[in-house]
Design a protein around this motif. Structure first.
Motif, PDB file in Angstrom:
ATOM      1  N   PHE A   1       0.810  -1.212   0.000  1.00 55.19           N
ATOM      2  CA  PHE A   1       0.000   0.000   0.000  1.00 55.19           C
ATOM      3  C   PHE A   1       0.847   1.268   0.000  1.00 55.19           C
ATOM      4  N   ASN A   2       2.141   1.169   0.279  1.00 51.36           N
ATOM      5  CA  ASN A   2       3.016   2.344   0.248  1.00 51.36           C
ATOM      6  C   ASN A   2       3.278   2.837  -1.174  1.00 51.36           C
ATOM      7  N   ASN A   3       2.973   2.016  -2.180  1.00 56.91           N
ATOM      8  CA  ASN A   3       3.184   2.397  -3.580  1.00 56.91           C
ATOM      9  C   ASN A   3       1.992   3.126  -4.186  1.00 56.91           C
ATOM     10  N   PHE A   4       0.955   3.404  -3.386  1.00 59.27           N
ATOM     11  CA  PHE A   4      -0.272   3.984  -3.911  1.00 59.27           C
ATOM     12  C   PHE A   4      -0.686   5.204  -3.109  1.00 59.27           C
ATOM     13  N   VAL A   5      -1.430   6.087  -3.767  1.00 60.24           N
ATOM     14  CA  VAL A   5      -2.019   7.245  -3.111  1.00 60.24           C
ATOM     15  C   VAL A   5      -3.513   7.269  -3.413  1.00 60.24           C
ATOM     16  N   LEU A   6      -4.264   7.859  -2.503  1.00 58.91           N
ATOM     17  CA  LEU A   6      -5.711   7.954  -2.642  1.00 58.91           C
ATOM     18  C   LEU A   6      -6.079   9.417  -2.844  1.00 58.91           C
ATOM     19  N   TYR A   7      -6.875   9.685  -3.868  1.00 55.45           N
ATOM     20  CA  TYR A   7      -7.326  11.031  -4.174  1.00 55.45           C
ATOM     21  C   TYR A   7      -8.821  11.118  -3.965  1.00 55.45           C
ATOM     22  N   CYS A   8      -9.267  12.311  -3.637  1.00 53.42           N
ATOM     23  CA  CYS A   8     -10.689  12.613  -3.617  1.00 53.42           C
ATOM     24  C   CYS A   8     -10.899  13.690  -4.668  1.00 53.42           C
ATOM     25  N   PRO A   9     -11.323  13.321  -5.869  1.00 52.72           N
ATOM     26  CA  PRO A   9     -11.346  14.284  -6.975  1.00 52.72           C
ATOM     27  C   PRO A   9     -12.366  15.404  -6.811  1.00 52.72           C
ATOM     28  N   THR A  10     -13.369  15.239  -5.974  1.00 51.81           N
ATOM     29  CA  THR A  10     -14.387  16.276  -5.862  1.00 51.81           C
ATOM     30  C   THR A  10     -14.041  17.352  -4.847  1.00 51.81           C
ATOM     31  N   VAL A  11     -13.171  17.047  -3.880  1.00 46.04           N
ATOM     32  CA  VAL A  11     -12.885  18.005  -2.819  1.00 46.04           C
ATOM     33  C   VAL A  11     -11.514  18.659  -2.984  1.00 46.04           C
ATOM     34  N   VAL A  12     -10.466  17.856  -3.062  1.00 46.89           N
ATOM     35  CA  VAL A  12      -9.105  18.393  -3.166  1.00 46.89           C
ATOM     36  C   VAL A  12      -8.389  17.755  -4.344  1.00 46.89           C
ATOM     37  N   THR A  13      -7.370  18.444  -4.828  1.00 48.71           N
ATOM     38  CA  THR A  13      -6.634  17.909  -5.965  1.00 48.71           C
ATOM     39  C   THR A  13      -5.368  17.186  -5.545  1.00 48.71           C
ATOM     40  N   GLU A  14      -4.914  17.362  -4.293  1.00 51.50           N
ATOM     41  CA  GLU A  14      -3.731  16.631  -3.856  1.00 51.50           C
ATOM     42  C   GLU A  14      -4.142  15.333  -3.174  1.00 51.50           C
ATOM     43  N   ASP A  15      -3.180  14.428  -3.046  1.00 52.80           N
ATOM     44  CA  ASP A  15      -3.481  13.129  -2.456  1.00 52.80           C
ATOM     45  C   ASP A  15      -3.750  13.262  -0.967  1.00 52.80           C
TER      46      ASP A  15
ATOM     47  N   SER B   1      -3.484  12.324   2.954  1.00 58.36           N
ATOM     48  CA  SER B   1      -2.426  11.873   3.847  1.00 58.36           C
ATOM     49  C   SER B   1      -2.761  10.479   4.366  1.00 58.36           C
ATOM     50  N   PRO B   2      -1.775   9.572   4.460  1.00 59.53           N
ATOM     51  CA  PRO B   2      -2.066   8.224   4.949  1.00 59.53           C
ATOM     52  C   PRO B   2      -2.530   8.203   6.400  1.00 59.53           C
ATOM     53  N   TRP B   3      -2.285   9.262   7.145  1.00 62.27           N
ATOM     54  CA  TRP B   3      -2.670   9.300   8.567  1.00 62.27           C
ATOM     55  C   TRP B   3      -3.975  10.029   8.785  1.00 62.27           C
ATOM     56  N   GLU B   4      -4.617  10.469   7.732  1.00 63.85           N
ATOM     57  CA  GLU B   4      -5.905  11.138   7.803  1.00 63.85           C
ATOM     58  C   GLU B   4      -7.013  10.087   7.897  1.00 63.85           C
ATOM     59  N   THR B   5      -8.118  10.424   8.535  1.00 64.36           N
ATOM     60  CA  THR B   5      -9.236   9.484   8.589  1.00 64.36           C
ATOM     61  C   THR B   5     -10.047   9.598   7.309  1.00 64.36           C
ATOM     62  N   ILE B   6     -10.633   8.496   6.900  1.00 61.18           N
ATOM     63  CA  ILE B   6     -11.343   8.446   5.627  1.00 61.18           C
ATOM     64  C   ILE B   6     -12.639   9.256   5.662  1.00 61.18           C
ATOM     65  N   GLY B   7     -13.235   9.401   6.840  1.00 61.48           N
ATOM     66  CA  GLY B   7     -14.487  10.137   6.952  1.00 61.48           C
ATOM     67  C   GLY B   7     -14.320  11.619   7.187  1.00 61.48           C
ATOM     68  N   SER B   8     -13.086  12.109   7.244  1.00 68.32           N
ATOM     69  CA  SER B   8     -12.845  13.519   7.568  1.00 68.32           C
ATOM     70  C   SER B   8     -13.303  14.470   6.469  1.00 68.32           C
ATOM     71  N   LEU B   9     -13.354  14.001   5.233  1.00 66.43           N
ATOM     72  CA  LEU B   9     -13.747  14.870   4.126  1.00 66.43           C
ATOM     73  C   LEU B   9     -15.247  14.851   3.852  1.00 66.43           C
ATOM     74  N   GLY B  10     -15.931  13.841   4.365  1.00 62.96           N
ATOM     75  CA  GLY B  10     -17.370  13.760   4.149  1.00 62.96           C
ATOM     76  C   GLY B  10     -17.771  13.278   2.766  1.00 62.96           C
ATOM     77  N   VAL B  11     -16.870  12.649   2.040  1.00 65.03           N
ATOM     78  CA  VAL B  11     -17.189  12.126   0.714  1.00 65.03           C
ATOM     79  C   VAL B  11     -17.000  10.619   0.710  1.00 65.03           C
ATOM     80  N   ARG B  12     -17.500   9.977  -0.325  1.00 63.21           N
ATOM     81  CA  ARG B  12     -17.449   8.517  -0.399  1.00 63.21           C
ATOM     82  C   ARG B  12     -16.848   7.980  -1.682  1.00 63.21           C
ATOM     83  N   ASN B  13     -16.482   8.845  -2.599  1.00 61.42           N
ATOM     84  CA  ASN B  13     -15.899   8.414  -3.873  1.00 61.42           C
ATOM     85  C   ASN B  13     -14.438   8.841  -3.922  1.00 61.42           C
ATOM     86  N   PHE B  14     -13.572   7.875  -4.238  1.00 61.22           N
ATOM     87  CA  PHE B  14     -12.140   8.126  -4.241  1.00 61.22           C
ATOM     88  C   PHE B  14     -11.516   7.507  -5.486  1.00 61.22           C
TER      89      PHE B  14
END
Length: 143
Positions: free
Chosen positions: A64-78, A80-93
């Protein structure tokens, strides 16, 4: 027209969310349920395991260190691996493989002089002359 209200499932551990992760190059998204307090690194790991279990193509690997997760609707940068998944309030990544350097072998093993990498020539069985001589030395069988 019927309006659907998004509903969070309550459990003893916290709110759980159905998320959808699109892998670049794959046919469709992966959908699974996670705790909203789950770390992004854990979600990437779960997504890679589900992707491999479903035998999807292209084969991605399991690190999993070779991958990044983006949220295209909220922010354009990847994310953080230490961020919680529900912090942005979106469900599509979107899951993307991290860009690799052009030649990781040169980056790791070659000496550096005056801020520039020294490229050393390789000799031996890897040269084209050795391959050419070996191919000519094979015996051709006539029928």
């Amino acid at each position: 027209m019927l309006l659907y209200k998004t509903k969070k499932i309550q459990s003893g551990k916290g709110n759980r969310l159905l998320i959808s992760i699109t892998v670049v190059g794959s046919a469709g998204p992966i959908r699974f349920v996670v705790n909203e307090k789950e770390l992004v690194a854990n979600v990437i790991d779960i997504a890679l395991k589900n992707y491999a279990r479903e035998e999807r193509l292209p084969v991605l690997g399991s690190n999993f260190n070779n991958f990044v997760l983006y949220c295209p609707t909220v922010v354009t940068e990847d994310l953080s691996p230490w961020e919680t998944i529900g912090s942005l309030g979106v469900r599509n990544f979107v899951l993307v493989k991290k860009p690799q350097s052009e030649n990781p072998i040169l980056d790791a093993k070659q000496p550096i002089l005056d801020g520039k990498q020294v490229v050393m020539a390789r000799k031996g069985s890897g040269s084209w002359k050795a391959w050419f001589n070996k191919s000519l030395s094979r015996k051709i069988v006539s029928y």
